[in-house]
Design an enzyme around this catalytic site. Structure first.
Site, PDB file in Angstrom:
ATOM      1  N   LEU A 151     -16.563  31.541  22.787  1.00 49.21           N
ATOM      2  CA  LEU A 151     -15.379  32.325  22.440  1.00 49.21           C
ATOM      3  C   LEU A 151     -15.819  33.779  22.359  1.00 49.21           C
ATOM      4  CD1 LEU A 151     -13.710  30.256  19.538  1.00 49.21           C
ATOM      5  CD2 LEU A 151     -12.989  30.354  21.926  1.00 49.21           C
ATOM      6  N   ASP A 152     -14.938  34.694  22.748  1.00 52.11           N
ATOM      7  CA  ASP A 152     -15.246  36.113  22.607  1.00 52.11           C
ATOM      8  C   ASP A 152     -15.514  36.441  21.143  1.00 52.11           C
ATOM      9  OD1 ASP A 152     -14.782  36.404  25.293  1.00 52.11           O
ATOM     10  OD2 ASP A 152     -12.759  37.225  25.053  1.00 52.11           O
ATOM     11  N   LYS A 153     -16.258  37.494  20.929  1.00 53.09           N
ATOM     12  CA  LYS A 153     -16.618  37.896  19.564  1.00 53.09           C
ATOM     13  C   LYS A 153     -15.392  38.062  18.674  1.00 53.09           C
ATOM     14  CE  LYS A 153     -19.087  41.511  17.016  1.00 53.09           C
ATOM     15  NZ  LYS A 153     -19.896  42.758  17.115  1.00 53.09           N
ATOM     16  N   THR A 155     -12.381  36.774  19.148  1.00 51.45           N
ATOM     17  CA  THR A 155     -11.477  35.617  19.186  1.00 51.45           C
ATOM     18  C   THR A 155     -11.928  34.614  18.146  1.00 51.45           C
ATOM     19  OG1 THR A 155     -11.113  35.919  21.559  1.00 51.45           O
ATOM     20  CG2 THR A 155     -10.528  33.780  20.635  1.00 51.45           C
TER      21      THR A 155
END
Length: 390
Positions: A151-153, A155
């Site tokens: 997951l993106d930082k 998100t």
């Protein structure tokens, strides 16, 4: 070293029983997991000369193993085995941080609710991340849990961690085959004209950003598809969406929402200043991995939902959204079929791996031939019957 196996003395033929966690793994991959000191060229040579046996039969490096099979391996020096990787010493606060994220545990998986602002993996100037906390879940001499997706930082939400190498391989295969179903909640600026739709926009790395930013590239981009549904709207100011990625490209949901003219609230990277709402709405990104449905190794289904982070929940309450209006049900029943472009890309990757494996085999043959040739040159020539020149 496989569990419950006694390490043999030097010079002894070795025998190992295939464990449940290694069900379906290739023979060469089994060596990489359990006997990393034995390189691929050696495995290929042993297989070619019949020195590796599986249940008494000759085996090839790409043969798949089955639980309970017995591997017979030639003698080797156990002292040459690589030392197990050193585990990171975590503080009590770090262990507590890791445990606080857990929302579900099974024999195969640990499911976390990743908070926004915490990276999934380390990188340039990134020292605090989920991967660095996974030693908190190591049990005794057991394997270190592994990440199987990201997951993106910024998100938040469901993040799946595999407990063992075998379960990691199985889960990774489900993500790659698209049988895993993920549903995100997002708050976007404005309201899409179509309340239910599919965004089909190929993505590529944006030149000049060092790969840190993606953009829509209809000519050379990789296929990327996202299904969406408007759950509720706050006038024309914002809309609450369910997003289901049918592919797994970097920053896919963020780029797709921005591309249709409705950037995710708080996503300044792709929405610029238009991504921030006025008033007391948090400037943090409003993208949350709400639900994951995935089949588990050995049978059964894992179905997990993650609660919203504090800033997202506060915005939803402030805008009067009713959380009961969405159960984050996937919009599709089966895994979407791969496009021709994706199949072509998979074929290229397979061909690349095959060529790499063949190079290893050719190197081992070259070494064997060179050794045989040097021995032949060193052997003295027999004297002729005449005893000399005539």
């Amino acid at each position: 070293m496989p569990e419950n196996e006694k390490r043999p003395e030097k010079g002894e033929v070795r025998q190992y029983t295939v464990a449940e966690d290694d069900e379906g793994v290739r023979l060469d991959r089994w060596f990489k997991r359990h006997l990393p000191e034995v390189g691929f060229a050696t495995v290929a040579r042993w297989a070619r000369t019949g020195q590796i046996r599986v249940d008494g039969a000759r085996a090839k490096p790409d043969d798949r193993l089955t639980k309970g099979q017995v591997l017979r391996i030639p003698p080797g020096n156990p002292a040459r085995a690589k030392a197990p990787p050193r585990r990171r010493e975590l503080t009590e606060d770090q262990k507590a941080q890791a445990r606080a994220m857990v929302i579900k545990e099974t024999p195969n998986a640990i499911v976390l609710n990743k908070p926004p602002g915490l990276a999934t993996q380390g990188g340039s100037k990134t020292f605090s991340h989920v991967d660095g906390l996974l030693d908190a879940f190591v049990e005794g001499d057991g394997p270190r849990p592994r990440l199987v997706h990201r997951l993106d930082k910024d998100t938040s939400g469901v993040l799946l961690i595999a407990r063992t190498p075998g379960s990691a391989a199985a889960f990774s295969k489900r993500f790659a085959g698209r049988s895993a179903k993920k549903v995100y909640w997002a708050l976007v600026v404005g309201v899409p004209e179509q309340h239910v739709g599919e965004i089909d926009a190929p993505l590529a790395k944006q030149p000049g950003t060092g790969g840190e930013k993606m953009h829509v590239d209809t000519e050379g981009g990789q296929p990327a598809k996202t299904r969406y549904r408007v759950v509720e709207r706050a006038g024309n100011r914002a809309a609450w969406l369910e997003l289901e990625p049918l592919t797994g490209r970097t920053h896919q949901l963020r780029v797709h929402c921005a591309a249709m003219g409705h950037p995710i609230v708080g996503d300044g990277k792709y929405g610029g200043q238009e991504a921030f709402l006025t008033g007391s709405v948090s400037r943090k990104m409003h993208l949350h991995a709400r639900r994951l449905i995935i089949s588990q190794p050995g049978g059964g289904q894992l179905d997990v939902t993650a609660e919203l982070p504090e800033h997202f929940a506060a915005t939803m309450e402030q805008m009067g959204f009713d959380l009961s209006l969405s159960d984050a049900q996937p919009l599709r029943e089966e895994a979407p079929p791969k496009t021709k472009a994706e199949k072509k890309q998979d074929a290229k990757q397979h061909a690349k791996q095959y060529r790499k494996a063949r190079r290893g085999e050719r190197r081992s043959r070259t070494v064997s031939k060179a050794t045989a040739s040097s021995k032949a040159r060193a052997k003295p020539k027999p004297k002729g019957k005449g005893g000399g020149k005539r």
